[in-house]
Design an enzyme around this catalytic site. Sequence first.
Site, PDB file in Angstrom:
ATOM      1  N   SER A  64       0.783  -1.180   0.009  1.00 22.34           N
ATOM      2  CA  SER A  64       0.033   0.031  -0.013  1.00 22.34           C
ATOM      3  C   SER A  64       0.803   1.450   0.021  1.00 22.34           C
ATOM      4  CB  SER A  64      -0.884   0.068   1.232  1.00 22.34           C
ATOM      5  OG  SER A  64      -1.712  -1.012   1.369  1.00 22.34           O
TER       6      SER A  64
HETATM    7  N1  SAH Z   1      -1.214  -4.552   4.123  1.00 23.54           N
HETATM    8  C1  SAH Z   1      -0.369  -4.832   3.038  1.00 23.54           C
HETATM    9  C2  SAH Z   1      -1.359  -4.571   1.845  1.00 23.54           C
HETATM   10  C3  SAH Z   1      -1.410  -5.715   0.791  1.00 23.54           C
HETATM   11  S1  SAH Z   1      -2.677  -5.486  -0.500  1.00 23.54           S
HETATM   12  C4  SAH Z   1       0.881  -4.259   2.964  1.00 23.54           C
HETATM   13  O1  SAH Z   1       1.170  -3.247   3.532  1.00 23.54           O
HETATM   14  O2  SAH Z   1       1.649  -4.453   1.763  1.00 23.54           O
HETATM   15  C5  SAH Z   1      -3.818  -6.330   0.115  1.00 23.54           C
HETATM   16  C6  SAH Z   1      -3.625  -8.014   0.661  1.00 23.54           C
HETATM   17  O3  SAH Z   1      -5.046  -8.421   1.089  1.00 23.54           O
HETATM   18  C7  SAH Z   1      -2.900  -8.885  -0.544  1.00 23.54           C
HETATM   19  O4  SAH Z   1      -1.860  -9.222  -0.089  1.00 23.54           O
HETATM   20  C8  SAH Z   1      -4.163 -10.029  -0.918  1.00 23.54           C
HETATM   21  O5  SAH Z   1      -3.618 -11.058  -1.177  1.00 23.54           O
HETATM   22  C9  SAH Z   1      -4.967 -10.048   0.743  1.00 23.54           C
HETATM   23  N2  SAH Z   1      -6.392 -10.238   0.498  1.00 23.54           N
HETATM   24  C10 SAH Z   1      -7.168 -10.205  -0.197  1.00 23.54           C
HETATM   25  N3  SAH Z   1      -8.333 -10.832  -0.239  1.00 23.54           N
HETATM   26  C11 SAH Z   1      -8.268 -11.384   1.152  1.00 23.54           C
HETATM   27  C12 SAH Z   1      -9.023 -12.272   1.978  1.00 23.54           C
HETATM   28  N4  SAH Z   1     -10.178 -12.542   1.751  1.00 23.54           N
HETATM   29  N5  SAH Z   1      -8.422 -12.437   3.327  1.00 23.54           N
HETATM   30  C13 SAH Z   1      -7.132 -12.121   3.497  1.00 23.54           C
HETATM   31  N6  SAH Z   1      -6.342 -11.646   2.769  1.00 23.54           N
HETATM   32  C14 SAH Z   1      -6.783 -11.070   1.582  1.00 23.54           C
END
Ligand code: SAH
Length: 213
Positions: A64
């Site tokens: 993010s």
């Molecule tokens: N907090 C992260 C943001 C990653 S983007 C950072 O700081 O890098 C969002 C993430 O949510 C992705 O890794 C994706 O695989 C995950 N995601 C998507 N759907 C999900 C679900 N149903 N349960 C858990 N994680 C999920």
Amino acid sequence: MRDTTRHQGKRRLLAKTVEEKGITDERVLDAIKKIPRHLFMDSSFEDHAYQDKAFPIAADQTISQPYTVAFQTELLEIKKGDLILEIGTGSGYQTAVLCEMGAKVYSIERQHELFKLTRKFLTKLGYRPKRLTFGDGYKGMPDYAPFDGIIVTAGAPFIPKPLLAQLKVGGKLVIPVGKQHQVMTRIVRTAPTKFEKMEYGEFRFVPLLEDKN
Ligand code: SAH
């Protein structure tokens, strides 16, 4: 795994940029100054690490944007020792911010590849979240509930009921809600059956995917 004074200088500038965009929580800004964001992405993209931008990581996901991480974290109003559940561990950058702020962090990731990589990486960096799990964030982590705060780091088409049920009274859910774009939403559980909702403008996230199993 190199972190140099040049990287540290870039981080101070990044924290300043984030502050100029309106973030006031000093502890969030301190976490940005401290965490080596360049190590959370492939070394060939190092030059992008300290721009205030989201960036692609493994398994078609993104790390993010620092401002977005700071904005969501500020809305959680974390106190040291708070139990915080994160949905979407991804690169682990947000997890590291929460750990730096003294939260007890529980985090769920649904992509197995990312879950494994990030678990190993956070340990290597010295971060000790309480629990990282591979699973479906829509369900939360009932075994460790209730939480002082829940942060969803992917765009949710709707607000999952189990997450509301896993908040303490006084607890906060920070979740971007919407399909094409998302509205940052904070829900505070003000009494066992009372929830208050506030909206904080538009953001863009990768989607919170429904269970693929
Ligand atoms: N907090 C992260 C943001 C990653 S983007 C950072 O700081 O890098 C969002 C993430 O949510 C992705 O890794 C994706 O695989 C995950 N995601 C998507 N759907 C999900 C679900 N149903 N349960 C858990 N994680 C999920």
